[in-house]
Design a protein around this motif. Sequence first.
Motif, short mmCIF file in Angstrom:
data_model
loop_
_atom_site.label_atom_id
_atom_site.label_comp_id
_atom_site.label_asym_id
_atom_site.label_seq_id
_atom_site.Cartn_x
_atom_site.Cartn_y
_atom_site.Cartn_z
N GLY A 1 -10.75 1.94 -3.28
CA GLY A 1 -10.19 3.13 -2.67
C GLY A 1 -11.01 4.35 -3.06
O GLY A 1 -12.21 4.26 -3.30
N GLU B 1 0.84 -1.18 0.00
CA GLU B 1 0.00 0.00 0.00
C GLU B 1 0.87 1.22 0.00
O GLU B 1 2.05 1.14 0.21
CB GLU B 1 -0.96 -0.04 1.19
N TYR C 1 -4.21 -3.71 -0.09
CA TYR C 1 -4.24 -2.37 0.52
C TYR C 1 -4.25 -2.46 2.04
O TYR C 1 -5.07 -3.17 2.63
CB TYR C 1 -5.46 -1.56 0.06
N HIS D 1 -7.19 -4.14 -4.34
CA HIS D 1 -7.48 -3.40 -3.11
C HIS D 1 -7.81 -4.37 -1.96
O HIS D 1 -7.31 -4.20 -0.84
CB HIS D 1 -8.66 -2.46 -3.34
N PHE E 1 -5.16 1.69 -4.46
CA PHE E 1 -4.21 1.91 -3.37
C PHE E 1 -4.41 3.22 -2.62
O PHE E 1 -3.45 3.91 -2.28
CB PHE E 1 -2.78 1.80 -3.91
#
Length: 489
Positions: free
Chosen positions: A126, A24, A205, A201, A118
């Motif tokens: 995100g 991330e 992330y 993600h 990210f």
Amino acid sequence: MKRLFAILALVGAFGFTSPAWSDETTTSAAPATEVASAPAAETAAAPAPAPVVTVNKGDNGWIFVSATFVILMSIPGIALFYGGLVRSKNMLSVLVQVFVVFALATLLWVTYGYSFAFTEGNAFFGNASKLFLSGITPDSIAATFSKGVGISEFGYVVFQGAFAAITCCLILGAFAERIRFSAVLLFMVLWFTFSYIPMAHMVWYWAGPDAYTDAAAAEAANATAGWLFQHGDLDFAGGTVVHINAAVAGLVGAYFVGKRVGFGRESMAPHSLTMSMIGACLLWFGWFGFNAGSSLEANGIAALALVNTWVATAAATFTWLLAEWGLKGKPSLLGAISGAVAGLVAITPAAGFVGVGGAMIIGAIAGVVCLWGVHGLKRLLNVDDSLDVFGVHGVGGILGAILTGVFASPDLGGTGVWDYVSNAVAADYSIAAQVKVQAIGVLTTIIWSGLVSLVAFFIVDKLVGLRVPVEAEREGLDLTSHGERAYNY
């Protein structure tokens, strides 16, 4: 269509996966450390300043090199590997598809992919704060997996963007030699947006190591991470995000586009195993950046991923070759290079988590299981997956993801799971519990990619049509779709 849903359910039962060394980015400094209380008789000291995340030039250099290694895997690696496996009349079409899809995915990544994959949002997407890489400068820092250590965010953008691009390129082999070029491009936009981005993600992330200062902070940080990361999924370099994700899309596409004209009746042997051999060599070489680069640092974990990528691939090469030799009476180059790719796929989710012995076992098993995947399973599925995308990337990815949960155990030579609060390996690793988590990751990927692919192919079929006319397919896509030949004799 009923058969396709049944197949997806069957494959879901076959295995499952996901990751925990997620990537991330963050531009914030590391959180302030706690300051001990001063003695009552003394004046309270001023709080210590928050430590600043600094960029290590060695780590930076490694991520830059690794990113270019991953690009090499697609162009020319995947292009030559896939191109050599099709008939000569379709060689150029494969080269065009891989090259242009890589460029398309790159543009989509910079435009909105990186931002929605990210940045902090919800468990699946995100936010739009970094559209067109807005706000990222040469001074922006992305987190690594060590507190206080960062890399240049632009380098991280390229590294992750190369992953996104190669994932899209992998899908192409499943329906090679009969799909419209316009359909390829439209499908990739839809699938990239609604399958690759959320999977990246969900798996990779997180808030970065500096957010994990104590138990309460760790709980708060985990709540902002991707859905599978929150569950403790382990995917070092893309077993779920890349391989299973792409393989399921390819399998769905192979059903939607249909079988090649003459499939099962006419010879469809590779036209140039020489080209495929060159492509396989570029893949093995580039995969060192793919796996070892996923450590984000030039450290011991990168070295572990490097050696594991080396030995697992060698083991899979031999087991596929030997099994094929026993079954068919002759060892083939196609078997050797297919085994190598199977080993590369299977070790991807495990590369930085397992010991060398575990890597060799994973590779050895992958060679045999993926051989079954491209022959036995393919017949069971009754599908024309032209270049065996699901048999190698799907089966190998599922196998590797599940076995990651086994061989990551410290008792079996693995690294275990790192506890960022105590800055030590967690003491309570459970193989059974981790395999369950890995299974959830695999099943999530299969269902998510499968559903997105179903909808995307349906939309593309209605808008532009999926398949070229029969006459164009017989003549070859090189001339009928692109007006060129790969070879002019």
